[in-house]
Scaffold this motif. Structure first.
Motif, mmCIF file in Angstrom:
data_model
loop_
_atom_site.group_PDB
_atom_site.id
_atom_site.type_symbol
_atom_site.label_atom_id
_atom_site.label_comp_id
_atom_site.label_asym_id
_atom_site.label_seq_id
_atom_site.Cartn_x
_atom_site.Cartn_y
_atom_site.Cartn_z
ATOM 1 N N LYS A 52 17.173 24.868 -15.849
ATOM 2 C CA LYS A 52 17.350 25.427 -14.490
ATOM 3 C C LYS A 52 16.784 26.846 -14.457
ATOM 4 C CE LYS A 52 21.151 22.267 -14.129
ATOM 5 N NZ LYS A 52 22.362 21.849 -13.470
ATOM 6 N N HIS A 67 15.683 16.539 -8.551
ATOM 7 C CA HIS A 67 17.001 16.964 -9.036
ATOM 8 C C HIS A 67 17.912 17.225 -7.832
ATOM 9 C CE1 HIS A 67 20.159 19.357 -10.875
ATOM 10 N NE2 HIS A 67 19.817 18.775 -12.006
ATOM 11 N N GLU A 117 22.202 10.938 -12.246
ATOM 12 C CA GLU A 117 22.955 12.193 -12.299
ATOM 13 C C GLU A 117 23.921 12.331 -11.118
ATOM 14 O OE1 GLU A 117 20.931 15.273 -15.005
ATOM 15 O OE2 GLU A 117 20.438 15.686 -12.924
ATOM 16 N N GLY A 143 27.287 20.263 -13.983
ATOM 17 C CA GLY A 143 27.783 21.627 -14.109
ATOM 18 C C GLY A 143 29.278 21.758 -13.892
ATOM 19 N N SER A 156 27.152 17.094 -17.267
ATOM 20 C CA SER A 156 28.148 17.562 -18.236
ATOM 21 C C SER A 156 28.098 16.828 -19.578
ATOM 22 C CB SER A 156 29.562 17.517 -17.636
ATOM 23 O OG SER A 156 29.649 18.387 -16.525
ATOM 24 N N GLY A 206 22.117 19.943 -18.926
ATOM 25 C CA GLY A 206 21.861 21.281 -18.395
ATOM 26 C C GLY A 206 22.471 22.325 -19.310
ATOM 27 N N GLY A 207 23.736 22.674 -19.047
ATOM 28 C CA GLY A 207 24.426 23.726 -19.788
ATOM 29 C C GLY A 207 24.318 23.589 -21.301
HETATM 30 P P1 PGA Z 1 24.862 19.856 -16.706
HETATM 31 O O1 PGA Z 1 23.530 19.695 -15.813
HETATM 32 O O2 PGA Z 1 24.606 19.188 -18.017
HETATM 33 O O3 PGA Z 1 25.040 21.353 -16.855
HETATM 34 O O4 PGA Z 1 25.975 19.217 -15.968
HETATM 35 C C1 PGA Z 1 22.798 18.507 -15.829
HETATM 36 C C2 PGA Z 1 21.646 18.581 -14.862
HETATM 37 O O5 PGA Z 1 21.756 19.228 -13.819
HETATM 38 O O6 PGA Z 1 20.582 17.993 -15.127
#
Ligand code: PGA
Length: 251
Positions: free
Chosen positions: A11, A95, A167, A173, A213, A234-235
């Protein structure tokens, strides 16, 4: 055989210096892409640095977005032609943050999918599902309509190479991943949708990822599911150590 793909989505995070440190920590510690493919989709401004630092060349460096025209008067946009020239193999398209904050519609996403293929790259097409729709029982229609909308006029041969990420936006997130069963259900549904459009052969070759997540504690259970070929994290992809833990998940 579908090769697992462990992908990160940074991101709008990290400075050039941060990207350099990350590459220093991971680039020589990743598996051969023929066993497990690893990728990080990063902001366009970091891509050059990451490519330079990709010493073993095992990590696929992807983009998070691009425009659907190759060039022109589109101030501030990223050219898919230039990404391709850089040697970028993957571009995330659709996304949920692009859909919700930047008003990207299925039509825009479809144009972007065409632009990515036209420039010899592979889209990682993200399909969303909201909790409200899940509770209203509309999930099937929602995910299916995003897949069909994004793939309008895409040929069988191109669809075969596609990566789709399931997703659910309530899991992104939030620290609340979908359960492995929910993730499998969504990925299965996407594969069935592809089978309906392109036939079983294409559906069996195409990779479907789960995102939302994902972390080192839940990845193994998710990866054990038959219709899940990888993750989009993501994170958990921001920290080199955690990213390596994802890549080395227990099989
Ligand atoms: P996340 O993000 O793993 O932080 O939940 C995933 C994404 O947005 O692709």
């Amino acid at each position: 055989m579908r090769i697992p793909l462990i992908a990160g989505n940074w991101k709008m995070n990290k400075s050039i210096e941060d990207a350099r440190s990350f590459m220093q920590a991971v680039s020589d510690r990743l598996p051969e892409p023929a066993q497990i493919e690893t990728a990080i989709a990063a902001p366009a401004i970091l891509l050059e640095t990451m490519l330079e630092m990709n010493s073993a060349n095992h990590l696929r460096i992807g983009a998070e977005n691009c425009y659907y025209e190759d060039s022109g008067a589109f101030t501030g946009e990223t050219s898919p032609l230039a990404l391709s020239e850089m040697g970028i193999p993957y571009v995330i398209v659709g996304h949920s943050e692009r859909r919700s904050y930047f008003n990207e519609t299925d039509d825009i996403i479809n144009r972007k999918v065409h632009a990515v293929y036209r420039n010899h790259m592979t889209p990682i097409l993200c399909c969303d599902e909201t909790m409200g729709r899940l509770e209203a029982g509309e999930k099937i229609h929602w995910v299916v309509s995003q897949v069909t909308g994004a793939l309008k006029d895409i040929s069988d041969d191109l669809a075969r190479q596609l990566v789709i990420a399931y997703e659910p936006s309530w899991a992104i997130g939030s620290g609340k991943s979908a359960s492995a069963d929910q993730a499998e259900e969504g990925c299965y549904l996407i594969r069935q949708t592809i089978a309906d459009i392109y036939g079983d052969d294409v559906a069996n070759q195409m990779r479907v990822l789960y995102g939302g997540s994902v972390n080192p504690d839940n990845i193994s259970e998710i990866m054990a599911k038959p219709n899940i070929d990888g993750v989009l994290a993501g994170g958990a992809s921001l920290d080199a150590k955690t990213f390596l833990q994802l890549v080395n998940y227990q099989k």
